[in-house]
Write an enzyme that holds these catalytic residues in place. Sequence first.
Site, PDB file in Angstrom:
ATOM      1  N   ASP A  21      -0.008  33.369 -21.912  1.00 10.81           N
ATOM      2  CA  ASP A  21       0.706  33.418 -23.189  1.00 10.81           C
ATOM      3  C   ASP A  21       0.062  32.351 -24.059  1.00 10.81           C
ATOM      4  O   ASP A  21       0.180  31.160 -23.783  1.00 10.81           O
ATOM      5  CB  ASP A  21       2.193  33.116 -22.937  1.00 10.81           C
ATOM      6  N   TYR A  38       9.777  21.959 -10.129  1.00 10.64           N
ATOM      7  CA  TYR A  38       8.617  22.788  -9.854  1.00 10.64           C
ATOM      8  C   TYR A  38       8.198  23.508 -11.129  1.00 10.64           C
ATOM      9  O   TYR A  38       9.016  24.150 -11.769  1.00 10.64           O
ATOM     10  CB  TYR A  38       8.935  23.807  -8.759  1.00 10.64           C
ATOM     11  N   LYS A  60       5.806  28.575 -12.647  1.00  9.52           N
ATOM     12  CA  LYS A  60       6.301  29.960 -12.563  1.00  9.52           C
ATOM     13  C   LYS A  60       5.791  30.682 -13.794  1.00  9.52           C
ATOM     14  O   LYS A  60       5.848  30.130 -14.879  1.00  9.52           O
ATOM     15  CB  LYS A  60       7.829  29.964 -12.653  1.00  9.52           C
TER      16      LYS A  60
END
Length: 389
Positions: free
Chosen positions: A34, A251, A254
Amino acid sequence: MPSLLLVAGTFTRTVEWKGATMAEKVTFSVIKADVGGFVGHSGMHPALIEEAQERLETAKRDGTLIDFRVSRVGDDLELIMTHREGVDNTHIHQLAWNTLEAATNVAKGLKLYGAGQDLLSDAFSGNVKGMGPGVAEMEFEERESEPILVFMADKTSAGAWNMPLVKMFADPFTTIGLVISPLMHDGYRFEVHDVMESKRIYFDSPDELYDMLVFVGAPARYMIKGVYHRGTGDVGAVSSTQRLSLMAGRYVGKDDPVLVVRSQGAFPAIGEILEPFAFPHLVEGWMRGSHHGPLMPVPEPQSNPSRFDGPPRVVCLGFQLCNGSLVGPRDMFDDPSFDEARRQANVAGEYLRRHGPFEPHRLPLDEMEYTTMPQVVKKLEGRFEDLPE
Ligand code: F6R
Ligand code: MG
Ligand code: MG
């Protein structure tokens, strides 16, 4: 688009090596990021596609690529490339990185939203993995006819492929070929990654299916990276699953994922590969990467997640390979037989939306991409009292 005559003329290219004639392998690479949304995170501006097309056209002319297509799902720019350099090749990754950077500059010029958001580093260092873009690559000997599908999803993460991959390659209620095709009856080997501990394990299906499901049924942590034919070892599917890095106690990494699947013969038929998407299963990633939502299968022009920034979308482009050239794409979910899945996704989406800020629409606390928890806890410091005995 090449004519049907070209498809009919398919033959295996060979190379001479140590006096022997060997089939030349083709590498199929999908690299995506993106690099700017239009409008907000809801879609893609055509100028970014044009810029990427120009860059890859130059690479095709100078012989770096055999062929390419530029596509998108939602706000994600997808570079689909074929070449003979193998997976993880520095030149190919550099080309993809430069292309995504060029598209970022176009996005910046138009002040598109989140320009360059997935390019996490300023300098390329040999491989785009871990630098933001998603990558799914496979190398194989092109068969007499090579149908191949590229799945691209927006507003979700790579764990979204777990359920469909299990259904395609291990569920006889989806894939009748597992039962009645001699080429498929021995099953498949699954490569599963623990993206938090950065470890991997292989499971043979059907023998170890129940063991595998203990893990891959938890798709935020255990993700199916690849699937291989048990008899030949040939690769059947690869996903853009990547290790997550623990940064600032969370984390990160993703990402809206891609998946490449080879079809027919020793692999599931096109209809067996698409069948799992007739059920819009729940995935993570809707609004602010912090909500569950149904994965809606759509043709590319309908991949503009707008309602509550969703619901999550999946687009599938189908190709026939012809000596590495891409014949296609066909937009595989552009089919009224997926209308009911889209309708069910809207019904399930509406049902979840009514939960507003409550789980299970909202993700569990430790999986949300956005949280105000630390600041709220700080503000309320001392207000939590021990419960009376
Ligand atoms: C979800 C997604 C969007 C954004 C949301 C807020 O994956 O991309 O739902 O998270 O629009 O975006 P920002 O924080 O950029 O204003
Ligand atoms: Mg975006
Ligand atoms: Mg996206």
